[in-house]
Enzyme design. Structure first.
Site, PDB file in Angstrom:
ATOM      1  N   GLY A  13      57.387  38.226  69.465  1.00 58.61           N
ATOM      2  CA  GLY A  13      57.552  36.796  69.627  1.00 58.61           C
ATOM      3  C   GLY A  13      57.919  36.392  71.042  1.00 58.61           C
ATOM      4  N   ARG A  14      59.182  36.553  71.377  1.00 68.13           N
ATOM      5  CA  ARG A  14      59.655  36.057  72.671  1.00 68.13           C
ATOM      6  C   ARG A  14      59.037  36.797  73.856  1.00 68.13           C
ATOM      7  NH1 ARG A  14      65.777  36.637  71.309  1.00 68.13           N
ATOM      8  NH2 ARG A  14      64.845  37.964  69.696  1.00 68.13           N
ATOM      9  N   ASN A  52      58.342  43.679  62.784  1.00 67.43           N
ATOM     10  CA  ASN A  52      58.741  42.578  63.655  1.00 67.43           C
ATOM     11  C   ASN A  52      60.222  42.737  63.995  1.00 67.43           C
ATOM     12  OD1 ASN A  52      59.625  39.161  63.120  1.00 67.43           O
ATOM     13  ND2 ASN A  52      58.699  39.950  64.970  1.00 67.43           N
ATOM     14  N   CYS A 109      62.957  32.748  57.820  1.00 65.00           N
ATOM     15  CA  CYS A 109      63.670  31.843  58.726  1.00 65.00           C
ATOM     16  C   CYS A 109      65.040  31.495  58.157  1.00 65.00           C
ATOM     17  CB  CYS A 109      62.855  30.569  58.944  1.00 65.00           C
ATOM     18  SG  CYS A 109      63.632  29.419  60.100  1.00 65.00           S
ATOM     19  N   LYS A 162      56.055  36.954  55.120  1.00 65.00           N
ATOM     20  CA  LYS A 162      56.918  37.393  56.228  1.00 65.00           C
ATOM     21  C   LYS A 162      58.356  37.266  55.767  1.00 65.00           C
ATOM     22  CE  LYS A 162      57.656  36.923  61.213  1.00 65.00           C
ATOM     23  NZ  LYS A 162      59.129  36.859  61.229  1.00 65.00           N
ATOM     24  N   PRO A 221      54.988  33.520  64.643  1.00 61.89           N
ATOM     25  CA  PRO A 221      55.116  32.066  64.509  1.00 61.89           C
ATOM     26  C   PRO A 221      56.472  31.633  65.042  1.00 61.89           C
ATOM     27  CG  PRO A 221      55.505  33.134  62.394  1.00 61.89           C
ATOM     28  CD  PRO A 221      55.079  34.206  63.340  1.00 61.89           C
ATOM     29  N   MET A 222      56.485  30.674  65.961  1.00 59.40           N
ATOM     30  CA  MET A 222      57.738  30.222  66.566  1.00 59.40           C
ATOM     31  C   MET A 222      57.742  28.702  66.631  1.00 59.40           C
ATOM     32  SD  MET A 222      58.171  33.100  69.588  1.00 59.40           S
ATOM     33  CE  MET A 222      56.430  33.096  70.054  1.00 59.40           C
TER      34      MET A 222
END
Length: 333
Positions: free
Chosen positions: A229-230, A207, A96, A135, A13-14
């Protein structure tokens, strides 16, 4: 209830990236990748424009809604809404590190409040039949990583959470920006591997810092899944090799240029539907800028999309013009 273990590869999730257009684009490469929404606060799900915030297409399945919050009743209500929308899983964001997230008492700061997270998990699990997952990071600020991670996971798993996606870095809530928090704190895959070894009954997804499918294949020998992610966002063609990886456990060479072309063909119908419904071409092509990276014509492809997709009334002819710059014959040669 554990997540379907065939879904061992996730796109993280971004914020501002993994919206519904991005997810549909990624789905065009892989049938089995687990896709995640951007984080949405429980309050926004309850009180906001749900179709805009959490709407998605059936073809996105399997898809996870990540929620932000620390109020058990609100998270339970948001989870009920997510289940009614058809999401396959709901996840609590405990990783986050941004200031905005801290001020709302969710995200990585919840690593320091495992009892609160446990209460949230219990309330959510009582409200829905889909999996409720978490997460997190390994620790926050000066907190000791092993003690923090194991204590957090033990307390939250006692409330019924069986799946933890662990970003294998600390989160620094002061002194580092969210961007710096993605790179500067050192990775500790060994600690997360110890967690899996000592808590084998839990599903542990790794992750952080994973860049290639070869790395994924190695990590899947230890962990129940991997989350990137990236890397897949910036070079989405890598997703063309995911289904083979999940089927065989091995990363095999594949024609990335052809995978990109096939994905564009599969995505085109969705783009046409969205344009007809009033979406802007740029809202979809912004997720496609990394496509064809390293191939002849990639710079002209990006330039065409950057300059023309943003114009009023831009249509699929702009995409066709951009793709026309890619010279596949030179790649094959």
């Amino acid at each position: 209830m554990k997540i379907n273990q065939s879904y061992k590869f996730s796109v993280a999730p971004m914020m501002d990236w993994t919206d519904r257009h991005c997810r549909m684009f990624h789905r065009a490469f892989s049938a089995n990748t687990l896709l995640w929404s951007e984080m949405v606060t429980a309050d926004a799900v309850i009180h906001g424009d749900r179709d805009r915030l959490i709407g998605f297409s059936d073809a996105e399945h399997p898809v996870v809604l990540q929620l932000g919050g620390s109020d058990p009743a609100k998270l339970a209500e948001a989870s009920r809404i997510a289940e009614a929308f058809g999401y396959d899983e709901v996840n609590i964001n405990c990783g986050c590190p941004s200031d905005r997230v801290q001020s709302g008492r969710f995200g990585a700061c919840l690593m320091q409040e495992p009892a609160v997270v446990a209460d949230c998990v219990a309330a959510m699990r009582a409200a829905v039949s889909i999996p409720v997952t978490v997460k997190c990071r390994v620790a926050v600020d000066e907190d000791p990583p092993r003690e923090t991670l194991f204590g957090f996971v033990d307390q939250v798993s006692d409330a019924g959470c069986e799946v933890f996606t662990v970003h294998a870095r600390k989160a620094w809530l002061s002194g580092l920006s969210p961007k710096e928090n993605r790179d500067i704190p050192p990775l500790d895959y060994g600690l997360v591997a110890d967690l899996k070894a000592e808590r084998p009954e839990l599903s542990i997804i790794l992750n952080g810092g994973i860049k290639t499918l070869d790395e994924c294949a190695d990590h899947l020998k230890v962990f129940d899944g991997v989350m990137l992610g990236r890397a897949p966002y910036q070079t989405p063609q890598m997703l063309g090799g995911v289904d083979h990886l999940l089927e065989t456990g091995e990363a095999a060479p594949f024609d990335e240029a052809q995978a990109a072309m096939d994905a564009l063909a599969a995505y085109r119908g969705y783009m046409a539907e969205q344009l007809e419904a009033g979406a802007k071409l740029s809202s979809m092509t912004r997720h496609m800028m990394g496509l064809f990276t390293g191939l002849p014509g990639a710079r002209a492809y990006r330039r065409t999309l950057s300059e023309k997709a943003v114009k009023t009334g831009a249509g699929l002819d702009v995409l066709d013009e951009a793709v026309s710059h890619i010279n596949l014959e030179s790649v094959d040669a």
